[in-house]
Write a protein that holds these residues in place. Sequence first.
Motif, PDB file in Angstrom:
ATOM      1  N   LEU A 154      39.030  79.862   0.780  1.00 27.51           N
ATOM      2  CA  LEU A 154      38.758  78.637   1.531  1.00 27.51           C
ATOM      3  C   LEU A 154      37.703  78.798   2.618  1.00 27.51           C
ATOM      4  N   ARG A 158      34.942  76.161   3.404  1.00 24.86           N
ATOM      5  CA  ARG A 158      35.373  74.947   2.709  1.00 24.86           C
ATOM      6  C   ARG A 158      36.145  74.070   3.687  1.00 24.86           C
ATOM      7  N   PRO A 186      42.138  71.633   3.633  1.00 23.96           N
ATOM      8  CA  PRO A 186      42.782  70.857   2.554  1.00 23.96           C
ATOM      9  C   PRO A 186      43.347  69.537   3.074  1.00 23.96           C
ATOM     10  N   THR A 187      43.431  68.571   2.198  1.00 25.21           N
ATOM     11  CA  THR A 187      43.970  67.254   2.530  1.00 25.21           C
ATOM     12  C   THR A 187      45.475  67.354   2.755  1.00 25.21           C
ATOM     13  N   GLN A 245      44.119  65.986   7.999  1.00 18.53           N
ATOM     14  CA  GLN A 245      43.026  66.938   8.159  1.00 18.53           C
ATOM     15  C   GLN A 245      41.913  66.362   9.033  1.00 18.53           C
ATOM     16  N   ASP A 289      48.279  75.336  -0.078  1.00 19.61           N
ATOM     17  CA  ASP A 289      46.884  74.882  -0.138  1.00 19.61           C
ATOM     18  C   ASP A 289      45.958  75.761   0.699  1.00 19.61           C
TER      19      ASP A 289
END
Length: 176
Positions: A35, A38, A41-42, A57, A131
Motif C-alpha cells: 500500500l 497508494r 483504503p475505503t 478515509q 485492507d
Amino acid sequence: MSRLKLFIPLMIFAVLAAFFWRGLSLDPTAMPSALIDRPMPTFSLPTVNDESLVITQNDLKGEVTLLNVWATWCVSCRVEHPYLVELANQGVKIVGVNYKDDVTEAQKWLKNLHNPYVYSIVDADGRLGIDLGVFGAPETYVLDRQGVIRYKHVGVVDDKVWSEQIEPIVAALSKG
C-alpha cells in the motif's frame, strides 16, 4: 568426467552458502507494504468514544497524519502508548484504529492512560486491518495530506524509531 563429479557437492554447497549469506543480511523486522504510495483504503467506521460519529478515509486528508493500529489486548501497545501521548502533546496528529477489540475496554484504556488520538476508529471485525495489510498490533502508518500511505512501521514506536525513521518522513511531507 569422473573428477568433475567430485566437484558437484562443492558447487551445491557454494550456491547454498551464497543464499544463506544473503539471507543473513536481510532485516527480519522489515515488513514491506503493497500500500505504500497508494491511497488509504475505503472505509466508513464509528469511533471508540462516539459510535454516532462515523469516520471515512476522506477524514484523514488535509494534514500529515500517523495512523496507529492498537488494541487493549496488545502488550506492545501498552508499552508504546505513553510515547504516543508525548507525541500528541507535541502536536503530532495521530488517528487510532482500535483493532479487533472490545469498545468498552478501549474506552477505559483511553480514559485511564490518556488519549493521544484525534479520534480512534473501531475496527471490530478487522476488515480495515485486512485492507491495510495489518500483521498485528501495533502498526503505524504515515499518511500525507492527500491521504496516501507513505510509510509503514510494524512494532512499537519509541524515541529511536520516531527520530530515525518516522519523524524525517513526517517533516518532509509537512514541508512539501
